[in-house]
Design an enzyme around this catalytic site. Structure first.
Site, PDB file in Angstrom:
ATOM      1  N   GLY A   9      12.853  51.086  54.566  1.00  0.00           N
ATOM      2  CA  GLY A   9      13.872  50.939  53.543  1.00  0.00           C
ATOM      3  C   GLY A   9      13.640  51.910  52.409  1.00  0.00           C
ATOM      4  N   ALA A  12      15.581  51.076  46.143  1.00  0.00           N
ATOM      5  CA  ALA A  12      14.853  51.137  44.878  1.00  0.00           C
ATOM      6  C   ALA A  12      13.393  50.705  45.016  1.00  0.00           C
ATOM      7  CB  ALA A  12      15.564  50.280  43.836  1.00  0.00           C
ATOM      8  N   ARG A  33      17.521  55.324  56.452  1.00  0.00           N
ATOM      9  CA  ARG A  33      18.731  55.902  57.032  1.00  0.00           C
ATOM     10  C   ARG A  33      19.420  56.836  56.056  1.00  0.00           C
ATOM     11  NH1 ARG A  33      22.166  50.826  58.629  1.00  0.00           N
ATOM     12  NH2 ARG A  33      21.535  50.304  56.511  1.00  0.00           N
ATOM     13  N   ASN A  95      14.726  39.762  50.092  1.00  0.00           N
ATOM     14  CA  ASN A  95      15.362  38.594  49.497  1.00  0.00           C
ATOM     15  C   ASN A  95      15.802  37.636  50.586  1.00  0.00           C
ATOM     16  OD1 ASN A  95      15.127  39.625  46.876  1.00  0.00           O
ATOM     17  ND2 ASN A  95      17.109  40.669  46.991  1.00  0.00           N
ATOM     18  N   ALA A 121      13.605  47.405  39.556  1.00  0.00           N
ATOM     19  CA  ALA A 121      13.969  48.736  40.051  1.00  0.00           C
ATOM     20  C   ALA A 121      15.415  48.720  40.529  1.00  0.00           C
ATOM     21  CB  ALA A 121      13.042  49.142  41.188  1.00  0.00           C
ATOM     22  N   LYS A 177      10.881  32.446  44.720  1.00  0.00           N
ATOM     23  CA  LYS A 177      11.671  33.680  44.635  1.00  0.00           C
ATOM     24  C   LYS A 177      13.142  33.379  44.897  1.00  0.00           C
ATOM     25  CE  LYS A 177      12.058  38.199  46.942  1.00  0.00           C
ATOM     26  NZ  LYS A 177      11.442  39.088  47.959  1.00  0.00           N
ATOM     27  N   ASN A 181      16.365  34.273  42.590  1.00  0.00           N
ATOM     28  CA  ASN A 181      17.427  35.125  43.146  1.00  0.00           C
ATOM     29  C   ASN A 181      18.771  34.409  43.114  1.00  0.00           C
ATOM     30  OD1 ASN A 181      15.526  36.833  45.769  1.00  0.00           O
ATOM     31  ND2 ASN A 181      15.889  37.392  43.652  1.00  0.00           N
ATOM     32  N   SER A 248      20.275  43.572  42.563  1.00  0.00           N
ATOM     33  CA  SER A 248      20.793  44.229  43.764  1.00  0.00           C
ATOM     34  C   SER A 248      22.178  43.716  44.120  1.00  0.00           C
ATOM     35  CB  SER A 248      19.828  44.019  44.932  1.00  0.00           C
ATOM     36  OG  SER A 248      19.630  42.633  45.180  1.00  0.00           O
ATOM     37  N   GLU A 260      23.836  40.106  49.726  1.00  0.00           N
ATOM     38  CA  GLU A 260      22.978  39.145  50.428  1.00  0.00           C
ATOM     39  C   GLU A 260      23.310  37.702  50.028  1.00  0.00           C
ATOM     40  OE1 GLU A 260      18.760  41.285  51.167  1.00  0.00           O
ATOM     41  OE2 GLU A 260      19.365  41.240  49.065  1.00  0.00           O
TER      42      GLU A 260
END
Length: 303
Positions: A9, A12, A33, A95, A121, A177, A181, A248, A260
């Site tokens: 990946g 960030a 990618r 996440n 980030a 977490k 999130n 994100s 997500e």
């Protein structure tokens, strides 16, 4: 520090980790990618970095960090399983809820770790990295036999100049977490604001706090989260630590990309229903982000 670091990946967090490990002279291989200015800058400053879309470059890596979206986990797990990672440890910094079960099934012989980080980030519209490195990364084993691997991974992060610590069990680490999130990401996405705005705008904070409490209550009911966990204080702390960060989900929704939301909020809503726990704010946030995504898809003409 582990001599060879793999990162899957090039977003960030992946770029931030790559730059820190490269700065310590590690052999860094990044599966990505995408290209862009940030990767060109990494190549210019660190000619030894290996960037490729082929998972084969990870062969021989001692520690592999997964920094991809949760909806790519199945594809990544299949790709990792088809290569010769041998004694590598795989640490997911993703996440959402459900990634580890997928990785566990695909990679039964590898040390499997989960990480939760408060490193801030994000990538701006030009693809440039903006980051704060004050946050702590917690690493924990998915299987109890992998505790030593978690200790080594946290040591590698500290050697790269990042704050890190190891814990004994990934599940409560991941749920804490998930609580944050699910409180921060949908709210900032819908309100189109930085994380710090949630702390300073009472109405937004109340929505986020209620969402965090609901998620914590689900985790407690499932026996994952200890009742001593204080979601209010944890929420305030993460908003202070990442006040200037753009989540994100906020960035994905603003740029018309898939979010997500299903792997974060959707997972909580599904598990809440199974456990007969009321989570109306989580359900409302899920509906709002789903609707926003659908409108963007309709605007683009996606099926």
């Amino acid at each position: 520090m582990t001599d060879s670091i793999g990162i899957v990946g090039g977003g960030a967090i992946g770029t931030l980790l790559a730059s820190r490990f490269l700065g310590q002279g590690a052999d860094v291989r990044v599966v990505t990618r995408s290209g862009g200015s940030r990767h060109e800058a990494l190549k210019r400053d660190h000619p030894s970095i290996r960037l490729d879309s082929d998972f084969g470059i990870l062969d021989g890596a001692g520690l592999v960090f997964l920094c991809v979206k949760a909806f790519h986990t199945k594809d990544v797990a299949r790709s990792l399983a088809s290569h010769h990672l041998r004694d590598a440890s795989v640490c997911s910094l993703q996440n959402g809820w459900g990634n580890m079960e997928i990785l566990d099934e695909a990679l039964p012989r590898l040390a499997l770790l989960a990480g939760a980080t408060s490193l801030g980030a994000y990538l701006d519209d030009r693809g440039l990295l903006h980051a704060t490195e004050r946050g702590t990364t917690i690493v924990a084993p998915w299987r109890s036999r992998d505790q030593a691997a978690a200790e080594r991974a946290s040591e590698a992060l500290r050697a790269a100049g990042l704050q890190a610590e190891a814990r004994p069990d990934a599940r409560p680490v991941l749920w804490r977490k998930l609580v944050l999130n699910a409180a921060v990401n949908p709210v900032t996405a819908v309100a189109h604001c930085a994380n710090g705005a949630v702390l300073h705008e009472p109405a937004l904070f109340e929505i986020a706090r209620t969402a965090a409490r609901e998620a914590a209550r689900v985790g407690e009911t499932l026996g994952i989260l200890d009742v001593s966990y204080d979601p209010d204080e944890a929420l305030r702390a993460i908003l202070r630590e990442t006040s200037g960060n753009l989540s994100s989900m906020r960035e994905d929704l603003a740029r018309g990309r898939r979010t997500e939301i299903e792997e974060i909020t959707g997972a909580i809503v599904r598990l809440a229903a199974e456990a007969s726990v009321s989570a109306p704010v989580q359900a409302a946030l899920l509906t709002l982000v789903r609707t926003a995504e659908h409108r963007l898809e309709t605007k683009r003409g996606d099926p």
